[in-house]
Design a protein around this motif. Structure first.
Motif, PDB file in Angstrom:
ATOM      1  N   PHE A   1      42.710  48.814  34.875  1.00 37.91           N
ATOM      2  CA  PHE A   1      41.524  49.002  35.710  1.00 37.91           C
ATOM      3  C   PHE A   1      41.850  48.595  37.137  1.00 37.91           C
ATOM      4  N   ALA A   2      41.471  49.439  38.073  1.00 46.28           N
ATOM      5  CA  ALA A   2      41.779  49.186  39.478  1.00 46.28           C
ATOM      6  C   ALA A   2      40.792  48.205  40.087  1.00 46.28           C
ATOM      7  N   ASN A   3      41.234  47.518  41.139  1.00 39.52           N
ATOM      8  CA  ASN A   3      40.320  46.693  41.930  1.00 39.52           C
ATOM      9  C   ASN A   3      39.303  47.570  42.653  1.00 39.52           C
ATOM     10  N   ARG A   4      39.751  48.757  43.045  1.00 41.48           N
ATOM     11  CA  ARG A   4      38.875  49.713  43.731  1.00 41.48           C
ATOM     12  C   ARG A   4      38.128  50.511  42.657  1.00 41.48           C
ATOM     13  N   THR A   5      36.833  50.322  42.548  1.00 36.74           N
ATOM     14  CA  THR A   5      36.060  51.010  41.523  1.00 36.74           C
ATOM     15  C   THR A   5      35.686  52.417  42.016  1.00 36.74           C
ATOM     16  N   PRO A   6      35.136  53.253  41.126  1.00 40.86           N
ATOM     17  CA  PRO A   6      34.718  54.597  41.563  1.00 40.86           C
ATOM     18  C   PRO A   6      33.537  54.593  42.535  1.00 40.86           C
ATOM     19  N   ILE A   7      32.913  53.448  42.724  1.00 40.11           N
ATOM     20  CA  ILE A   7      31.755  53.338  43.614  1.00 40.11           C
ATOM     21  C   ILE A   7      32.185  52.706  44.926  1.00 40.11           C
ATOM     22  N   GLY A   8      31.854  53.325  46.023  1.00 37.55           N
ATOM     23  CA  GLY A   8      32.237  52.825  47.337  1.00 37.55           C
ATOM     24  C   GLY A   8      31.698  51.427  47.592  1.00 37.55           C
ATOM     25  N   GLY A   9      32.526  50.598  48.206  1.00 40.31           N
ATOM     26  CA  GLY A   9      32.090  49.245  48.551  1.00 40.31           C
ATOM     27  C   GLY A   9      31.965  48.296  47.387  1.00 40.31           C
ATOM     28  N   LEU A  10      32.380  48.735  46.193  1.00 40.79           N
ATOM     29  CA  LEU A  10      32.307  47.870  45.010  1.00 40.79           C
ATOM     30  C   LEU A  10      33.716  47.600  44.506  1.00 40.79           C
ATOM     31  N   TRP A  11      34.070  46.327  44.420  1.00 39.56           N
ATOM     32  CA  TRP A  11      35.429  45.903  44.094  1.00 39.56           C
ATOM     33  C   TRP A  11      35.411  44.985  42.883  1.00 39.56           C
ATOM     34  N   LEU A  12      36.439  45.108  42.056  1.00 36.99           N
ATOM     35  CA  LEU A  12      36.542  44.285  40.841  1.00 36.99           C
ATOM     36  C   LEU A  12      37.722  43.331  40.979  1.00 36.99           C
ATOM     37  N   VAL A  13      37.471  42.048  40.791  1.00 33.23           N
ATOM     38  CA  VAL A  13      38.559  41.068  40.737  1.00 33.23           C
ATOM     39  C   VAL A  13      38.441  40.296  39.425  1.00 33.23           C
ATOM     40  N   GLY A  14      39.543  39.646  39.057  1.00 28.45           N
ATOM     41  CA  GLY A  14      39.518  38.839  37.844  1.00 28.45           C
ATOM     42  C   GLY A  14      40.491  39.349  36.810  1.00 28.45           C
ATOM     43  N   ASP A  15      40.332  38.855  35.576  1.00 30.11           N
ATOM     44  CA  ASP A  15      41.357  39.098  34.561  1.00 30.11           C
ATOM     45  C   ASP A  15      41.249  40.461  33.881  1.00 30.11           C
ATOM     46  N   SER A  16      40.278  41.295  34.293  1.00 28.55           N
ATOM     47  CA  SER A  16      40.250  42.675  33.796  1.00 28.55           C
ATOM     48  C   SER A  16      41.186  43.574  34.601  1.00 28.55           C
ATOM     49  N   THR A  17      41.714  43.054  35.723  1.00 30.29           N
ATOM     50  CA  THR A  17      42.517  43.856  36.636  1.00 30.29           C
ATOM     51  C   THR A  17      43.952  43.328  36.708  1.00 30.29           C
ATOM     52  N   HIS A  18      44.819  44.101  37.363  1.00 27.42           N
ATOM     53  CA  HIS A  18      46.206  43.697  37.564  1.00 27.42           C
ATOM     54  C   HIS A  18      46.261  42.440  38.435  1.00 27.42           C
ATOM     55  N   PRO A  19      47.111  41.441  38.120  1.00 34.13           N
ATOM     56  CA  PRO A  19      48.112  41.433  37.056  1.00 34.13           C
ATOM     57  C   PRO A  19      47.698  40.695  35.789  1.00 34.13           C
ATOM     58  N   GLY A  20      46.381  40.439  35.590  1.00 37.33           N
ATOM     59  CA  GLY A  20      45.954  39.835  34.336  1.00 37.33           C
ATOM     60  C   GLY A  20      45.356  38.453  34.501  1.00 37.33           C
TER      61      GLY A  20
END
Length: 505
Positions: A464-483
């Motif tokens: 799962f990317a930090n850059r989500t499909p929705i503009g201005g919405l970012w994902l951080v944490g253990d669901s993303t690289h590098p774990g």
């Protein structure tokens, strides 16, 4: 808006979750001049790397060790950028002492690379070609990661950053992109080496959530090598909380704000962009809407879909729903008299009890022991924290939750008593946490821990990317690289900050 005023001249960032990933992203963005508001439903910041106090003891909630404090390591880089001091820490040596079923001599994961090599040769004769491969892949992967690639890339900027990180020495890893550790063991004729495979299953479950057969080989190369010099795992002085506290100090110094006991209930999306967050003050029940330019979600990918509701992109939602089940944790926290601790006890131990039991079904324990004078226990006393992976659904569907909790607690103490001197006179405090406890205090979906598992379909370029499909919405944490781990989630935060800054240019 209650409790927070936002100037119009700065880009506004709402960070959902004050775990290490959220605090790191928030502090770095505040340092860069953004107006940052971090919101978390818990009492204290830190998420799964926070602490709680009982009877003079300080217990680390989940994470008990830290990587990335060495010069050039991710925490060293971030703390230097924020111009704050790294917390005091002691290297863990051995990083872990692993006890296999029926064995009284541990497999010690030494910090010195040569000492660890000698240990491996004694413990797992005939396996050195496998370990040579692990070392080779680690060196190439570590250099690659140190050049800040964006994985997986989702636009041209991401792809350019990824391309810049590739060097000729990276290419050695390419043929192994679709290999698991199980594949490598089979290739070297080690597929039937019970002791080696059991050791790898135990260690990898800690770092990747899945066993050797499923763990991506390139991820495992780092997980199995990062505890050796010049890197290493460290035991923080005071508690894990000092990491969060210093990030909060940096955030507030640079004008950012942290509101604990405040929950984000929904992310509003308009025309494909995150525009507002709906916030509830848990103390007063007051609800309000906050306009934002960016939302940084330091949550599980499952929680992110819930926060978006009907605005969750269908393909994204379906991918999350199809993920293999994640693990929960059962943790027992013991405050003990120091006489309960054997002499020369390592700071971290791992025990496997049933050789044929399903790994993760409460048949193994990862144990962390406080050190004299490290701030976790009064003089003459110590803390023991022991955790096992469990099926979170069991804890939600049981009709006798308290009975199950007591059963697991008694079972864990009985097992620990084979190594520690645990008697009524040495046990000062006993407390336990289950997936339901973690769900309550961290708001993680069903109380799952450690991310989504580093299998091939969810690892690195396929994750799962930090850059989500929705503009201005970012994902951080253990669901993303590098774990998972404080180093992993800090790296994801650094990536998001770089992406947000690139959009400002």
């Amino acid at each position: 808006m209650p409790g927070h005023s936002v100037g119009n001249s700065k880009s506004r960032v709402a960070v959902i979750g004050a775990g290490i990933g959220g605090l790191t992203a928030g502090a770095l963005l505040a340092r860069k001049g953004y107006s940052v508001l971090i919101l978390d439903g818990a009492l204290v910041p830190g998420g799964c790397a926070s602490t709680f106090k009982r009877k003079g003891f300080t217990f680390d909630v989940g994470a008990t060790q830290v990587a990335g404090l060495e010069p050039g390591g991710i925490h060293h880089r971030i703390f230097s950028e924020l111009e704050i001091d790294l917390p005091e820490a002691t290297p863990c040596d051995p990083a872990c002492a692993v006890y296999l079923p029926g064995e009284t001599k541990p497999i010690n994961v030494w910090r010195d690379p040569e000492k660890w090599k000698e240990e491996r040769q004694q413990q797992f004769p005939g396996s050195e070609l496998f370990w040579d491969l692990i070392t080779t892949l680690f060196k190439a992967s570590w250099k690659f990661q140190g050049r800040d690639p964006v994985l997986p890339p989702r636009n041209l900027w991401d792809l350019w950053e990824l391309t810049k990180a590739v060097r000729p020495d990276t290419l050695i890893t390419v043929p192994y992109t679709l290999f698991t550790v199980g594949d490598a063991l089979f290739a070297y004729g080690l597929g039937d080496d019970y002791r080696l495979r059991t050791f790898l299953d135990l260690q990898l479950k800690l770092y990747s959530q899945v066993d050797a057969q499923q763990t991506a080989l390139l991820y495992a190369a780092t997980a199995l090598s990062v505890s050796q010099e010049p890197r290493g795992l460290h035991h923080l002085h005071g508690s894990m909380q000092v990491l969060s506290d210093r990030l909060v100090e940096a955030l507030e110094r640079d004008g950012g704000k942290l509101l604990m006991r405040h929950t984000v209930e929904h992310i509003k999306v308009e025309n494909g962009k995150a525009t507002h967050v709906i916030i509830r003050n848990q103390k007063t029940g007051e609800v309000w809407t906050e306009a934002v330019d960016h939302v940084v979600a330091n949550v599980t990918v499952q929680n992110l879909v819930q926060l978006l509701g009907e605005k969750a992109p269908l393909g994204y939602k379906q991918r999350v729903e199809k993920l293999p089940p994640s693990s929960g944790a059962f943790v027992v926290y013991l405050g003990v008299d120091e006489s309960a601790i054997p002499p020369e006890c390592p700071p971290h131990l791992q025990f496997l009890y049933e050789p044929n039991g399903p790994l993760g079904d409460n048949n193994s324990l990862f144990v962390s022991v406080s050190r004299p004078g490290d701030g976790r226990a009064p003089s003459g006393q110590a803390t023991i924290i022991a955790s096992s992976f469990v099926d979170p659904d069991l804890w939600w569907r049981t009709e006798d939750y308290e009975g199950l909790k007591q059963h697991y607690t008694r079972d864990a103490i009985a097992r620990l008593a084979k190594f520690f001197c645990l008697k009524p006179e040495t046990l000062v405090h006993v407390e336990a946490a289950t997936p339901r406890t973690f769900a309550h205090y961290t708001s993680r979906d069903r109380g799952i821990v450690g991310g989504i598992g580093q299998r091939i379909p969810t690892f690195g370029p396929f994750g799962f990317a930090n850059r989500t499909p929705i503009g201005g919405l970012w994902l951080v944490g253990d669901s993303t690289h590098p774990g998972e781990g404080t180093a992993g989630v800090s790296y994801s935060a650094l990536t998001v900050v770089r992406q947000i800054l690139a959009e400002r240019i």
